[in-house]
Design a protein around this motif. Sequence first.
Motif, mmCIF file in Angstrom:
data_model
loop_
_atom_site.group_PDB
_atom_site.id
_atom_site.type_symbol
_atom_site.label_atom_id
_atom_site.label_comp_id
_atom_site.label_asym_id
_atom_site.label_seq_id
_atom_site.Cartn_x
_atom_site.Cartn_y
_atom_site.Cartn_z
ATOM 1 N N ASP A 59 0.833 -1.212 0.000
ATOM 2 C CA ASP A 59 0.000 0.000 0.000
ATOM 3 C C ASP A 59 0.862 1.254 0.000
ATOM 4 O OD1 ASP A 59 -2.380 -1.350 -0.131
ATOM 5 O OD2 ASP A 59 -2.541 -1.571 2.059
ATOM 6 N N ILE A 60 2.017 1.170 0.637
ATOM 7 C CA ILE A 60 2.882 2.361 0.677
ATOM 8 C C ILE A 60 3.464 2.636 -0.711
ATOM 9 C CG2 ILE A 60 4.916 3.390 1.770
ATOM 10 C CD1 ILE A 60 4.305 1.535 4.155
ATOM 11 N N VAL A 61 3.931 1.575 -1.366
ATOM 12 C CA VAL A 61 4.457 1.757 -2.733
ATOM 13 C C VAL A 61 3.345 2.329 -3.619
ATOM 14 C CG1 VAL A 61 5.411 0.607 -4.763
ATOM 15 C CG2 VAL A 61 6.139 -0.113 -2.489
ATOM 16 N N SER A 62 2.166 1.763 -3.467
ATOM 17 C CA SER A 62 1.034 2.204 -4.266
ATOM 18 C C SER A 62 0.751 3.691 -4.032
ATOM 19 C CB SER A 62 -0.160 1.325 -3.897
ATOM 20 O OG SER A 62 -1.290 1.760 -4.526
ATOM 21 N N ALA A 63 0.823 4.130 -2.777
ATOM 22 C CA ALA A 63 0.556 5.544 -2.466
ATOM 23 C C ALA A 63 1.653 6.451 -3.025
ATOM 24 C CB ALA A 63 0.429 5.725 -0.957
ATOM 25 N N ILE A 64 2.899 6.014 -2.925
ATOM 26 C CA ILE A 64 4.004 6.846 -3.435
ATOM 27 C C ILE A 64 3.812 7.128 -4.924
ATOM 28 C CG2 ILE A 64 6.500 6.883 -3.945
ATOM 29 C CD1 ILE A 64 6.957 5.176 -1.452
#
Length: 594
Positions: free
Chosen positions: A312-317
Amino acid sequence: MTSNELRQKFLDFFEEKGHKVISSSSLIPDNDPTVLFTTAGMQQFKPFYAEPDKAPYASVASVQKCLRTSDIEEVGDDTHLTFFEMLGNFSFGYPEKKDSYFKKEAISFAWEFLTGKLKVDKSRIYATYFKGEKGIPEDKESLEILKKIKDLKKIEPQGFEDNFWSLGTEGSPGGPTVEFYIDGIEIWNLVFNEYSLQKGKYEPLKHKGVDTGMGLERLLTTLNGHKDVYETDLCLPLIEKIEEISGKKYKENENLFRIICDHIKTAVFAVNDGILPSNKEAGYVVRRIIRRAIVKGHQLGINKNFTSDFVDIVSAIYKETYKIQADKVKKELESEEERFRKTLKMGLAQFNKTIQNYRDSKGEKVSELYTGEAYEFEEILPGKVIFDLYQTYGFPIELTKELAQEKELDVDEKGFQEEFKKHQDLSRTASAGMFKGGLADSGDPQVVKYHTAAHLLLAALQEVLGEHVHQKGSNLTADRLRLDFSHPEKLTDEERQKVEDWVNDKIEKKLEVHLDECDLETAKSKGAEGEFTEKYGDKVKVYSIGGDLSSKEAVSKEICGGPHVENTGELGHFRIKNETSSSKGVRRIKATLE
Ligand code: GLY
């Protein structure tokens, strides 16, 4: 400046300069069996350098996702990454093609973008150019152009290693480069494609082209005055998450944090593009990257599944640029981590057992390990043991070293490297007989043979038992093949003999194995066998034996990633060892090559 702003500034600038903006292509190169991943912005445009008429636009610009493992050992330092984005502008078919350009324009665009748009202080910038080497002449044209830039403080001549670029694979374009440096860090590589690599030699290209590449992460670091790429908005949230999960401080474990950050991001993007962890080719590289991240996590004290927590963090970045299918990626990472943790656990147990055995036998070994100092003996874990742990349990040497240290043992790194090299030589021998597509690392020569034998076996079963037979699963080792297939009852002795004879007949006929690539529908319509329950990409590889995909003579056609032998004559004598039930309606054959 944020990463989003920088991407936009770059694309806007080149759009204003008449470029068509093209979106990033997949990390799986389209129709190029010479490489496993997209490693540069030019990859999707590669055919246009030799055949500019096929290019819909003379000049294009893009921000391309890239995956490069050539510098994997460097990951952990300030600048190297295995996943990165490349800002690039490209031109094809110079001078014939309308709106194409070459050195003069490319160099002045770069200077204008850096100093005009990004307002980098001119005194921080210098450039390099190709001084001529290996029979390729000096790039005087670029030198003259650079000399005309009034505020460029330094122009350095460089050799082939530094200022000549090509993908390095047969048929790829290449040429001298001009590179711009900021504060001594290489920022922008301008490649002037004037050559093509033909049978190991750079031959002049009829059409000239431009290919530039500038690493987004590095540029952002420089512009923002960051110390390293991990301080940028493209990495920092991941570093913070690792702190949270591990309870450790980044500053005290920089190297481990950086590798985990880089590798997990790479894995997320690879899986998102459909490169799933497996035992061959690109999938194998992705598997190694994921496992390395887990091992580094283990070294940080993380002993539970954690890789999918980053999705989810990669996706948000990257949400403004790429769509990450978070659920799919999480599922893959979780199952890979689950599987590897089991191996890791077994490996750790094995490690402890190995050490114990080794210590038990120490009495005899002491004399071999005598270091020459009176009454001082050293314990060293032999290279073979380290290699076995690596080979069987996927233990990288760093992990073994780490564990050995805890037990006050040294490791024989040199011995390990020797074992490693021995193994590499073996796989190289195997790949020499393979297709280009088998650039992969999976190549134990015996496994490759069993792979082809499995195709023959399936075809034989269809021949002898009927069209209802399809593959339900397979497993290959260096010692045998195992094939599960749909069939309701036990084979009679006669059927079994017929199947064996059929396969041996095809081996004796020394049939060639052909590789075709096409879309799934074409493959099916030409009678290729495949487990159609799997998802295939746009293009599939079909291996056909005794003729190509279109031929009527072929005795087997199967959709498959390979690798395979080139000729069935390499297989040896085929023998069915046993035939049993696997599950309802599915039979299982184990067979060997002798
Ligand atoms: N294709 C240019 C580069 O990778 O630097």
